[in-house]
Scaffold this active site. Structure first.
Site, PDB file in Angstrom:
ATOM      1  N   GLY A 121      16.831  75.419 -19.496  1.00  0.00           N
ATOM      2  CA  GLY A 121      15.795  75.575 -20.510  1.00  0.00           C
ATOM      3  C   GLY A 121      15.626  76.984 -21.047  1.00  0.00           C
ATOM      4  O   GLY A 121      16.342  77.923 -20.674  1.00  0.00           O
ATOM      5  N   HIS A 122      14.633  77.135 -21.945  1.00  0.00           N
ATOM      6  CA  HIS A 122      14.305  78.427 -22.554  1.00  0.00           C
ATOM      7  C   HIS A 122      14.053  79.481 -21.478  1.00  0.00           C
ATOM      8  O   HIS A 122      13.342  79.241 -20.497  1.00  0.00           O
ATOM      9  CB  HIS A 122      13.034  78.307 -23.405  1.00  0.00           C
ATOM     10  CG  HIS A 122      13.266  77.667 -24.742  1.00  0.00           C
ATOM     11  ND1 HIS A 122      14.133  78.174 -25.674  1.00  0.00           N
ATOM     12  CD2 HIS A 122      12.728  76.548 -25.291  1.00  0.00           C
ATOM     13  CE1 HIS A 122      14.119  77.398 -26.749  1.00  0.00           C
ATOM     14  NE2 HIS A 122      13.284  76.405 -26.542  1.00  0.00           N
ATOM     15  N   ASN A 123      14.634  80.659 -21.678  1.00  0.00           N
ATOM     16  CA  ASN A 123      14.340  81.849 -20.869  1.00  0.00           C
ATOM     17  C   ASN A 123      14.630  81.690 -19.378  1.00  0.00           C
ATOM     18  O   ASN A 123      14.178  82.512 -18.570  1.00  0.00           O
ATOM     19  CB  ASN A 123      12.875  82.266 -21.054  1.00  0.00           C
ATOM     20  CG  ASN A 123      12.549  82.564 -22.506  1.00  0.00           C
ATOM     21  OD1 ASN A 123      13.316  83.230 -23.194  1.00  0.00           O
ATOM     22  ND2 ASN A 123      11.421  82.046 -22.979  1.00  0.00           N
TER      23      ASN A 123
END
Length: 386
Positions: free
Chosen positions: A264-266
């Site tokens: 996922g994001h980051n």
């Protein structure tokens, strides 16, 4: 006198030996682990990888087997075959291998078998009798150059394709289609190479190694670029498609991510991390160096979904932690360095460094007394399941 011997039964030597053995049943094949006794052979085929002691190794085998003709099939620096011939005083030729490793036996008989060096009629009969189509050239340096140059040319094409894919991103497949359309309407001499299934490496290991050999003797900026891309490829993440990896994820060097995983994001993933197939790793997860995440491991970042991003919690997997297949991990926990989580566990609290936990919910396992010092649990540890 025995007909011949093949020295080195690796990716090229073994299929070559099988072909020769079918034609000449008394052929002998030897490798490092093969017991060896001195005897005379007519032909000695050398298929060992090149190394700094390559020449000395071949000379020792020549002394042991006293061949009438030595055939160097290995890819070697230019001048190596002549050096062996001068040092030994024996007849030596160079005959490079052509073909892909996964179908080498078939390809050995498909392509012409180039032989560089003096023409020995008995060798031609030997190779022809095994089914090879022989092509002679008078100089060993010619075939040495041919093999190195052809591999380096392939490496240059691959390096440019890697640059092209990096530059074009998701549009790279259009470039492949463009070249395929072009190839439909031109002759074979104008065909463009199409790499529609690029991997994370510059060809096989032989492309990089042999490009380096050529560049050491004939330095060239193009070859420098090939080796640069090869070095980047060696440490680039190995991602087994299909995967869903968000662009903002930070992934370290020498990372492997199994198919059907979501990053996922980051998300932050350190160096030398292994992630199995079907893993779910959402925003807020940090995985430090050398961790091992088994297949179907599921992380979460929201304790009471859907609660809003401001209430999400971070999860930290410390250096060298190992998480077994199918483990579920509650948001906000810390799994300590070197900890081991047994397969199928549900982790609901922090795990101290170096400890082994398993079960639902996961609990600390007692150390066993077996010879392997494997972790095991007592009956009391599973009382919560009864």
């Amino acid at each position: 006198m025995r007909t011949g011997i093949v020295i080195g039964l690796g990716e090229t030597g073994q299929p070559l030996f099988e072909i020769l053995k079918e034609a000449y049943p008394d052929m002998l094949g030897v490798d490092k682990a093969t017991p060896q006794s001195p005897e005379q052979v007519q032909f000695m085929h050398v298929c060992i990888p090149y190394s700094d002691d390559f020449v000395d190794t071949v000379l020792r085998y020549q002394e042991r087997y006293s061949p009438e003709v030595t055939i160097i099939h290995s890819t070697v620096p230019i001048g190596t075959t002549l050096s062996i011939e001068k040092s030994s005083g024996c007849s030596v030729v160079h005959s490079p291998i052509q073909g892909r490793h996964n179908r080498m036996k078939k390809d050995l008989l498909k392509y012409r078998k180039w032989v560089g060096g003096a023409h020995y009629p008995e060798l031609e009969v030997h190779l022809d009798g095994a089914g090879f189509k022989v092509k002679y050239t008078p100089f060993t340096s010619t075939t040495e150059k041919l093999k190195l140059m052809c591999l380096a040319k392939y490496g240059v094409s691959l390096a440019f394709a890697k640059y092209q894919k990096k530059t074009m991103g998701d549009d790279y497949h259009h470039s492949c289609q463009w070249d395929e359309d072009y190839n439909l309407h031109v002759g074979e001499d104008l065909q463009r190479p199409v790499f529609d299934k690029l991997t994370d490496v510059i060809g096989g290991h032989c492309v990089t190694q042999n490009t380096r050999l050529l560049n050491e003797q004939y330095p060239n900026p193009m070859l420098d670029e090939v080796l640069k891309y090869a070095e980047e490829s060696e440490t680039a993440p190995k991602i087994w498609e299909p995967c869903n990896i968000y662009p903002s994820a930070k992934i370290g060097e020498n990372v492997s991510i199994g198919a059907f995983s979501e990053i996922g994001h980051n998300v932050v993933i350190g160096d030398n991390v292994r992630i199995g197939a079907h893993a779910f790793i959402p925003e807020g997860v940090i995985i430090e160096d050398n961790a091992w995440i088994g297949p179907r491991v599921t992380f979460s970042n929201d304790m009471y979904p859907p609660s809003g991003k401001d209430k999400w919690q971070e999860t930290l997997i410390c250096v060298g932690a190992r998480i077994g297949a199918g483990v579920c991990i509650r948001p906000g926990v810390v799994i300590g360095a070197g900890a081991l989580i047994g397969m199928g566990a549900v982790v609901t609290q922090d795990i101290p460094a170096g400890e082994t936990w398993a079960g639902i919910p996961a609990r600390r396992m007692e150390k066993g007394n077996d010879n392997n010092n494997r972790s095991q649990t007592s009956v009391e540890d599973f009382s919560y399941m009864q």
